[in-house]
Design an enzyme around this catalytic site. Structure first.
Site, short mmCIF file in Angstrom:
data_model
loop_
_atom_site.label_atom_id
_atom_site.label_comp_id
_atom_site.label_asym_id
_atom_site.label_seq_id
_atom_site.Cartn_x
_atom_site.Cartn_y
_atom_site.Cartn_z
N LEU A 258 -3.05 2.91 -2.36
CA LEU A 258 -3.39 2.07 -3.51
C LEU A 258 -4.24 0.88 -3.07
O LEU A 258 -5.20 0.52 -3.76
CB LEU A 258 -2.09 1.59 -4.18
CG LEU A 258 -2.25 0.70 -5.41
CD1 LEU A 258 -3.05 1.39 -6.51
CD2 LEU A 258 -0.88 0.28 -5.94
N ILE B 143 4.29 -7.66 7.50
CA ILE B 143 4.85 -8.57 6.48
C ILE B 143 6.25 -9.04 6.86
O ILE B 143 6.80 -9.95 6.24
CB ILE B 143 4.85 -7.95 5.06
CG1 ILE B 143 5.59 -6.62 5.01
CG2 ILE B 143 3.43 -7.83 4.53
CD1 ILE B 143 5.89 -6.13 3.60
N TYR C 208 15.22 3.43 -0.71
CA TYR C 208 13.88 2.97 -1.09
C TYR C 208 13.94 2.18 -2.40
O TYR C 208 13.45 1.05 -2.49
CB TYR C 208 12.94 4.17 -1.23
CG TYR C 208 11.60 3.85 -1.84
CD1 TYR C 208 10.63 3.13 -1.15
CD2 TYR C 208 11.30 4.25 -3.15
CE1 TYR C 208 9.40 2.83 -1.73
CE2 TYR C 208 10.07 3.96 -3.74
CZ TYR C 208 9.13 3.25 -3.02
OH TYR C 208 7.91 2.95 -3.59
N1 LIG Z 1 2.84 6.20 -3.85
C1 LIG Z 1 3.61 6.21 -4.92
O1 LIG Z 1 3.82 7.25 -5.58
C2 LIG Z 1 4.27 4.93 -5.39
C3 LIG Z 1 5.18 5.01 -6.44
C4 LIG Z 1 5.78 3.83 -6.89
C5 LIG Z 1 5.51 2.62 -6.29
N2 LIG Z 1 4.63 2.58 -5.25
C6 LIG Z 1 4.40 1.28 -4.62
O2 LIG Z 1 3.01 1.04 -4.59
C7 LIG Z 1 2.66 0.33 -3.41
C8 LIG Z 1 1.51 1.04 -2.71
O3 LIG Z 1 1.91 2.36 -2.37
P1 LIG Z 1 0.93 3.36 -1.62
O4 LIG Z 1 1.05 4.69 -2.29
O5 LIG Z 1 -0.42 2.74 -1.46
O6 LIG Z 1 1.66 3.45 -0.21
P2 LIG Z 1 1.04 3.64 1.26
O7 LIG Z 1 -0.18 4.48 1.20
O8 LIG Z 1 2.18 4.08 2.11
O9 LIG Z 1 0.58 2.17 1.65
C9 LIG Z 1 1.49 1.19 2.04
C10 LIG Z 1 0.84 0.35 3.11
O10 LIG Z 1 1.80 -0.62 3.54
C11 LIG Z 1 1.63 -0.76 4.94
N3 LIG Z 1 2.82 -1.27 5.60
C12 LIG Z 1 3.98 -0.63 5.84
N4 LIG Z 1 4.82 -1.43 6.51
C13 LIG Z 1 4.17 -2.61 6.69
C14 LIG Z 1 4.50 -3.82 7.32
N5 LIG Z 1 5.69 -4.01 7.91
N6 LIG Z 1 3.59 -4.81 7.32
C15 LIG Z 1 2.39 -4.66 6.74
N7 LIG Z 1 2.00 -3.51 6.13
C16 LIG Z 1 2.89 -2.51 6.11
C17 LIG Z 1 1.30 0.62 5.44
O11 LIG Z 1 0.68 0.53 6.70
P3 LIG Z 1 0.68 1.78 7.70
O12 LIG Z 1 -0.31 2.74 7.11
O13 LIG Z 1 0.25 1.19 8.98
O14 LIG Z 1 2.06 2.32 7.71
C18 LIG Z 1 0.40 1.15 4.34
O15 LIG Z 1 -0.94 0.92 4.62
C19 LIG Z 1 3.94 0.23 -2.58
O16 LIG Z 1 4.48 -1.05 -2.74
C20 LIG Z 1 4.86 1.27 -3.17
O17 LIG Z 1 6.23 0.92 -3.05
C21 LIG Z 1 4.01 3.70 -4.78
#
Ligand SMILES: NC(=O)c1ccc[n+]([C@@H]2O[C@H](COP(=O)([O-])OP(=O)(O)OC[C@H]3O[C@@H](n4cnc5c(N)ncnc54)[C@H](OP(=O)(O)O)[C@@H]3O)[C@@H](O)[C@H]2O)c1
Length: 298
Positions: A16, A40, A128
């Protein structure tokens, strides 16, 4: 209020985060931070990054998002998704930035049976979901000027998601069949219902919310609901892929963490405020597949 904003995106290399950065850069000054710059979980590190950028808004997408991994490591899920979010919220307070935090439909238990509205009570089934709900609570307790945006079943062109995975598995089956190898029917869960939502639609809605001057909790999902099996058939039909697949239950599929059976969200608040920009999930995925057909099927 269509002013240009100074925005800082956490998780800027995530699925995202990448599309938010690209979309918002058209009209706003956007910077991003990823885990490579600072975790973070590092409170002082987060604050010093925020002080260097001094954004009007922080859009916080960084999270541990693998639901099954979180189930096995609940402490880590809390450390990143709840404590990490608290660090982000505290840094926002310190520099006077507003915060938009992405949360999840998995804060709900899935028993309601009709689209969840913002007033519904969370009752997460998973580590989660609990960690993201705790993130919401930290944001609420620390800040006045915040937006919490719940989303679910997200897909886009970066990272891992259902659409990319199912097309990859379908292509593998087609190649195996063409090569004369034995093939197995693809088993796809049919008893989980939600709204598959494109990152670009989320980015468009995010901008509309930022520009609305409204704060608080919003549900943001594609209009319409489906289950994973029907959605899969739609994708294969759209790409004219002949793939053998059969429905299965969540229990038969057997993932480590439980999933809410019904997690569709209603965009009630955006609709009532006259700022609902979300497409129907069918139109959105058709558009996504049209744009990415070659890279997905290549
Ligand atoms: N994907 C879905 O279906 C979905 C559904 C509901 C809500 N969401 C929410 O939407 C948001 C974005 O999701 P997304 O799909 O883009 O997920 P994503 O592709 O997994 O992206 C999350 C990012 O957070 C980074 N991250 C993880 N741990 C971290 C840390 N300790 N410090 C700094 N960065 C860190 C990851 O880095 P690395 O790549 O290095 O691990 C990754 O780049 C999240 O908050 C998620 O909970 C997503």
């Amino acid at each position: 209020m269509d002013e240009s904003l100074k925005i800082l995106v956490t998780g800027c290399r995530g699925q995202l985060g990448m599309d938010l950065m690209a979309y918002l850069s058209d009209n706003h000054q956007v910077a991003g931070i990823s885990r490579m710059e600072v975790s973070i979980t590092n409170r002082a590190g987060v604050l010093s990054m925020f002080k260097a950028v001094r954004p009007d808004w922080v859009i916080h997408t960084a999270a541990l998002t693998d639901v099954d991994e979180c189930e096995g490591k609940p402490g880590l899920a809390m450390a990143v998704n709840a404590d990490g979010t608290e660090n982000v919220a505290r840094a926002c307070k310190e520099i006077g930035a507003k915060l938009l935090y992405f949360s999840t439909n998995y804060v709900f238990d899935g028993v309601k049976g009709s689209p969840y509205v913002e007033e519904d009570m969370p009752n997460p089934l998973t580590a989660y979901g609990r960690s993201k709900q705790s993130g919401e609570e930290r944001v609420r307790s620390l800040l006045d000027d915040y937006v919490i945006l719940r989303i679910g079943w997200v897909y886009g062109s970066y990272g891992h998601n259902f659409v990319k995975t199912i097309v990859k598995l379908g292509m593998e089956q087609i190649r195996d069949r063409e090569a004369g190898r034995s093939i197995h029917s693809l088993q796809v869960v049919s008893d989980q219902i939600g709204n598959p939502t494109w990152t670009i639609d989320i980015a468009r809605q995010t901008e509309a919310i930022l520009q609305s001057g409204l704060f608080g909790l919003f549900h943001v999902a594609a209009e319409g609901e489906t289950n994973w099996f029907d959605f899969t058939q739609m994708i294969f039909n759209s790409l004219e892929m002949k793939v053998i697949c059969d429905p299965c239950t969540t229990d038969q599929f057997g993932q480590p963490a439980p999933r809410p059976r019904y997690s569709a969200l209603a965009n009630r608040r955006c609709t009532e405020a006259g700022i609902n920009r979300m497409s129907n999930y069918r139109a959105a995925v058709e558009e996504f597949l049209k744009i990415h057909r070659e890279s997905l099927c290549g």
